[in-house]
Design a protein around this motif. Structure first.
Motif, PDB file in Angstrom:
ATOM      1  N   ALA B  52       0.819  -1.230   0.000  1.00 57.94           N
ATOM      2  CA  ALA B  52       0.000   0.000   0.000  1.00 57.94           C
ATOM      3  C   ALA B  52       0.851   1.278   0.000  1.00 57.94           C
ATOM      4  CB  ALA B  52      -0.924  -0.016   1.218  1.00 57.94           C
ATOM      5  N   MET B  53       2.158   1.161   0.244  1.00 62.01           N
ATOM      6  CA  MET B  53       3.012   2.362   0.258  1.00 62.01           C
ATOM      7  C   MET B  53       3.181   2.912  -1.153  1.00 62.01           C
ATOM      8  SD  MET B  53       6.214   1.082   2.541  1.00 62.01           S
ATOM      9  CE  MET B  53       5.981   0.381   4.172  1.00 62.01           C
ATOM     10  N   LYS B  54       3.383   4.225  -1.216  1.00 65.40           N
ATOM     11  CA  LYS B  54       3.747   4.835  -2.505  1.00 65.40           C
ATOM     12  C   LYS B  54       5.180   4.432  -2.855  1.00 65.40           C
ATOM     13  CE  LYS B  54       2.667   9.408  -2.213  1.00 65.40           C
ATOM     14  NZ  LYS B  54       1.955   9.824  -1.068  1.00 65.40           N
ATOM     15  N   ASP B  55       5.475   4.323  -4.133  1.00 63.09           N
ATOM     16  CA  ASP B  55       6.851   4.015  -4.534  1.00 63.09           C
ATOM     17  C   ASP B  55       7.800   5.070  -3.967  1.00 63.09           C
ATOM     18  OD1 ASP B  55       5.978   1.797  -5.835  1.00 63.09           O
ATOM     19  OD2 ASP B  55       6.485   2.487  -7.862  1.00 63.09           O
ATOM     20  N   GLY B  56       8.938   4.636  -3.499  1.00 66.35           N
ATOM     21  CA  GLY B  56       9.938   5.567  -2.969  1.00 66.35           C
ATOM     22  C   GLY B  56       9.575   6.144  -1.612  1.00 66.35           C
ATOM     23  N   TYR B  57       8.545   5.602  -0.969  1.00 65.53           N
ATOM     24  CA  TYR B  57       8.110   6.132   0.337  1.00 65.53           C
ATOM     25  C   TYR B  57       9.191   5.940   1.408  1.00 65.53           C
ATOM     26  CZ  TYR B  57       5.545   6.404   4.753  1.00 65.53           C
ATOM     27  OH  TYR B  57       5.150   6.711   6.025  1.00 65.53           O
ATOM     28  N   LEU B  58       9.852   4.804   1.364  1.00 66.11           N
ATOM     29  CA  LEU B  58      10.877   4.534   2.375  1.00 66.11           C
ATOM     30  C   LEU B  58      12.201   5.205   1.991  1.00 66.11           C
ATOM     31  CD1 LEU B  58      10.153   0.714   2.910  1.00 66.11           C
ATOM     32  CD2 LEU B  58       9.501   2.586   4.446  1.00 66.11           C
ATOM     33  N   LEU B  79      10.279  -4.192  -2.208  1.00 65.20           N
ATOM     34  CA  LEU B  79      10.955  -3.216  -1.351  1.00 65.20           C
ATOM     35  C   LEU B  79      11.841  -2.282  -2.174  1.00 65.20           C
ATOM     36  CD1 LEU B  79      11.754  -5.510   1.696  1.00 65.20           C
ATOM     37  CD2 LEU B  79      10.191  -3.547   1.676  1.00 65.20           C
ATOM     38  N   ARG B  80      12.437  -2.826  -3.222  1.00 61.27           N
ATOM     39  CA  ARG B  80      13.253  -1.971  -4.103  1.00 61.27           C
ATOM     40  C   ARG B  80      12.399  -0.829  -4.683  1.00 61.27           C
ATOM     41  NH1 ARG B  80      18.047   0.264  -4.996  1.00 61.27           N
ATOM     42  NH2 ARG B  80      16.556   1.890  -4.455  1.00 61.27           N
ATOM     43  N   ALA B  81      11.171  -1.162  -5.044  1.00 65.50           N
ATOM     44  CA  ALA B  81      10.292  -0.119  -5.598  1.00 65.50           C
ATOM     45  C   ALA B  81       9.879   0.887  -4.527  1.00 65.50           C
ATOM     46  CB  ALA B  81       9.054  -0.764  -6.216  1.00 65.50           C
ATOM     47  N   LYS B  82       9.791   0.432  -3.284  1.00 64.27           N
ATOM     48  CA  LYS B  82       9.276   1.311  -2.232  1.00 64.27           C
ATOM     49  C   LYS B  82      10.353   2.134  -1.546  1.00 64.27           C
ATOM     50  CE  LYS B  82       5.191  -0.456  -2.863  1.00 64.27           C
ATOM     51  NZ  LYS B  82       4.215   0.308  -3.657  1.00 64.27           N
ATOM     52  N   THR B  83      11.618   1.843  -1.831  1.00 63.15           N
ATOM     53  CA  THR B  83      12.674   2.549  -1.089  1.00 63.15           C
ATOM     54  C   THR B  83      13.595   3.359  -2.000  1.00 63.15           C
ATOM     55  OG1 THR B  83      14.394   2.340   0.601  1.00 63.15           O
ATOM     56  CG2 THR B  83      14.376   0.630  -1.082  1.00 63.15           C
ATOM     57  N   LYS B  84      14.097   4.438  -1.414  1.00 59.65           N
ATOM     58  CA  LYS B  84      15.072   5.234  -2.169  1.00 59.65           C
ATOM     59  C   LYS B  84      16.441   4.559  -2.092  1.00 59.65           C
ATOM     60  CE  LYS B  84      12.707   9.571  -1.107  1.00 59.65           C
ATOM     61  NZ  LYS B  84      11.922   9.207   0.107  1.00 59.65           N
ATOM     62  N   THR B  85      16.742   3.953  -0.956  1.00 56.76           N
ATOM     63  CA  THR B  85      18.074   3.364  -0.762  1.00 56.76           C
ATOM     64  C   THR B  85      17.939   1.913  -0.314  1.00 56.76           C
ATOM     65  OG1 THR B  85      18.784   5.535   0.003  1.00 56.76           O
ATOM     66  CG2 THR B  85      20.294   3.718   0.412  1.00 56.76           C
ATOM     67  N   MET B  86      18.538   1.019  -1.065  1.00 56.47           N
ATOM     68  CA  MET B  86      18.511  -0.404  -0.703  1.00 56.47           C
ATOM     69  C   MET B  86      19.882  -0.786  -0.150  1.00 56.47           C
ATOM     70  SD  MET B  86      16.957  -3.253  -0.440  1.00 56.47           S
ATOM     71  CE  MET B  86      15.591  -3.766  -1.472  1.00 56.47           C
ATOM     72  N   ILE B  87      19.864  -1.283   1.088  1.00 61.02           N
ATOM     73  CA  ILE B  87      21.119  -1.650   1.739  1.00 61.02           C
ATOM     74  C   ILE B  87      21.138  -3.157   1.994  1.00 61.02           C
ATOM     75  CG2 ILE B  87      22.585  -1.298   3.778  1.00 61.02           C
ATOM     76  CD1 ILE B  87      21.317   1.484   4.044  1.00 61.02           C
ATOM     77  N   ALA B  88      22.143  -3.826   1.446  1.00 60.16           N
ATOM     78  CA  ALA B  88      22.341  -5.248   1.749  1.00 60.16           C
ATOM     79  C   ALA B  88      22.992  -5.327   3.123  1.00 60.16           C
ATOM     80  CB  ALA B  88      23.232  -5.890   0.691  1.00 60.16           C
ATOM     81  N   LEU B  89      22.317  -5.992   4.055  1.00 61.66           N
ATOM     82  CA  LEU B  89      22.816  -6.076   5.429  1.00 61.66           C
ATOM     83  C   LEU B  89      23.320  -7.498   5.686  1.00 61.66           C
ATOM     84  CD1 LEU B  89      23.033  -4.807   8.341  1.00 61.66           C
ATOM     85  CD2 LEU B  89      20.748  -5.719   8.762  1.00 61.66           C
ATOM     86  N   GLY B  90      24.621  -7.622   5.886  1.00 64.32           N
ATOM     87  CA  GLY B  90      25.160  -8.918   6.271  1.00 64.32           C
ATOM     88  C   GLY B  90      25.621  -9.781   5.111  1.00 64.32           C
ATOM     89  N   ALA B  91      26.368 -10.824   5.487  1.00 64.31           N
ATOM     90  CA  ALA B  91      27.024 -11.692   4.503  1.00 64.31           C
ATOM     91  C   ALA B  91      26.030 -12.407   3.588  1.00 64.31           C
ATOM     92  CB  ALA B  91      27.900 -12.711   5.229  1.00 64.31           C
ATOM     93  N   CYS B  92      24.863 -12.792   4.108  1.00 61.94           N
ATOM     94  CA  CYS B  92      23.905 -13.530   3.274  1.00 61.94           C
ATOM     95  C   CYS B  92      23.384 -12.651   2.146  1.00 61.94           C
ATOM     96  CB  CYS B  92      22.730 -14.039   4.095  1.00 61.94           C
ATOM     97  SG  CYS B  92      23.180 -15.227   5.352  1.00 61.94           S
ATOM     98  N   ALA B  93      23.007 -11.409   2.466  1.00 65.79           N
ATOM     99  CA  ALA B  93      22.509 -10.514   1.427  1.00 65.79           C
ATOM    100  C   ALA B  93      23.639 -10.141   0.473  1.00 65.79           C
ATOM    101  CB  ALA B  93      21.908  -9.266   2.063  1.00 65.79           C
TER     102      ALA B  93
END
Ligand code: SF4
Ligand code: SF4
Lengths: 63, 317
Positions: B52-58, B79-93
């Motif tokens: 339900a979030m607008k694109d880029g809301y986060l 989440l990529r569509a909803k966020t301005k910045t995508m951060i890979a957190l940790g070795a798995c990502a």
């Protein structure tokens, strides 16, 4: 028939969803707990040197 | 204005989430900096809230875990569509992490072992998870279990990476500070880590390294002050980024590489292999090979966290 999805279930380690089906009277017909995740530790620890096991299986759950 | 952030996990263990919680009282500062709109381990938001979030809301998403199935991929893309910045957190990502070791096998190998052969599983009907199933009028779906574990950047555009398994809590805190202070470096950078090899920060005594034999940890007691590699124990320090605070080294155990490679290194495991070959005392290639042959489990030693991102990537299908 109405369908309610609780997706994801939260405040636990791991992934899960609950799907509930209601009949025409609005009573619960059936409810399903589904686990949409698998990583396969059971397979990829096979043959691992025993001294390395603790540092691999600790990544099953880090909570 | 407060930041809007989301925290999510794919094929993860929850350790990255706990590393965020382990910022202890700094968590209150994080709560002052940011409103959290998704965090399955700790808060009750649903995928429908994200849709339900607008694109880029986060402003930022911290995504831990690799991409193991179609749900991980679908939510990563959402989440990529909803966020301005995508951060890979940790070795798995970042690299697939330990769950990426599944790439040594096929999808079928894994399903068979887990559901049909495991000693603790009673499954006389031989049921394995299906993508779609019907029980009378009830139709249910499960995600597709992929043949190959993928890293986050193999499925979506990733802006920054915070390495580690798990990342050191204070490194996560300082990385969040970079967003808050609008001080993020250039896109694609590693944040919350050093830019040298772990060896450069390691306090163990180092002299000219010359190894003639590789030891397993139960074969001799390591000296507490000397470099592990010099003593013949494989330590991934030369091929691993600093930033962890030498947690393993200080606990008396050699590095296994969770902070990943340094910039411009295509394959951490192969980098380590060449570092190891260069410290072996040998007259010719044959002698070097003889020593390397004593490494018991090379793939899971050199690519413990990085198989899914390596140039090897997976077992031939
Ligand atoms: S990087 Fe390590 S701590 Fe984070 S989810 Fe993966 S296994 Fe867990
Ligand atoms: S190889 Fe390991 S023990 Fe030796 S200096 Fe590097 S990090 Fe330290």
């Amino acid at each position: 028939m109405k369908r309610i999805a609780i997706d994801p279930i939260t405040r636990l380690e791991g992934h899960g969803k609950i799907t509930i089906f209601l009949n025409d009277e609005g009573a619960v017909d059936n409810a399903y707990l589904q686990i949409p995740e698998l990583r396969g530790f059971e397979k990829f620890v096979e043959g691992l040197p025993v001294e390395e096991i603790p540092r691999v299986v600790t990544r099953i759950c880090g909570v | 204005m407060k930041l809007n952030i989301g925290i999510y996990w794919g094929a993860a263990c929850g350790g990255c989430d706990v590393a965020i919680l382990d910022t202890h009282e700094k968590l209150l500062e994080i709560a002052d900096m940011a409103d959290i709109h998704l965090w399955p381990i700790a808060m009750d938001f649903k995928y429908s809230d994200v849709r339900a979030m607008k694109d880029g809301y986060l402003d930022a998403v911290l995504f831990s875990g690799g991409v193991r199935n179609s749900e991980n991929e679908e939510i990563a893309k959402l989440l990529r569509a909803k966020t301005k910045t995508m951060i890979a957190l940790g070795a798995c990502a970042q690299m697939g992490g330990v769950p990426g070791l599944a790439n040594m096998y096929t999808r079928e190998d894994i399903l068979k072992r887990v559901y049909l052969e495991s000693e603790s599983t009673a499954n006389t009907e031989g049921i394995v998870p299906l993508e779609g199933a019907k029980n009378g009028a009830h139709e249910l779906e499960l995600p597709r279990f992929y043949n190959t574990v993928k890293t986050l950047s193999q499925v979506v555009d990733v802006d920054y990476t915070i390495p580690g398994c798990p990342p050191a809590s204070m490194q996560i805190y300082s990385a969040l500070g970079l967003i808050w202070d609008n001080m993020l470096p250039k896109k694609g950078s590693i944040i919350g880590a050093g830019d040298r090899a772990l060896c450069d920060e390691c306090s163990r005594k180092k002299s000219e390294k010359t190894i003639t034999k590789i030891f397993r940890t139960h074969e001799k007691l390591p000296d507490a002050e000397t470099c592990f590699l010099e003593q013949g124990f494989i330590c991934l320090g030369p091929a691993t980024r600093s930033g962890c605070g030498s947690r393993c080294i200080k606990s008396g155990t050699p590095c296994r590489g969770c902070y990943g490679p340094l910039d411009d290194v295509a394959d951490q495991g192969i980098k380590m292999l060449s570092a190891l070959a260069s410290v072996i005392e040998a007259k010719d290639e044959k002698d070097i090979d003889a020593v390397l042959d004593t490494v018991v489990d090379p793939l899971r030693t050199f690519h413990r966290f990085s198989l899914a991102s390596s140039i090897l990537r997976r077992k031939k299908a």
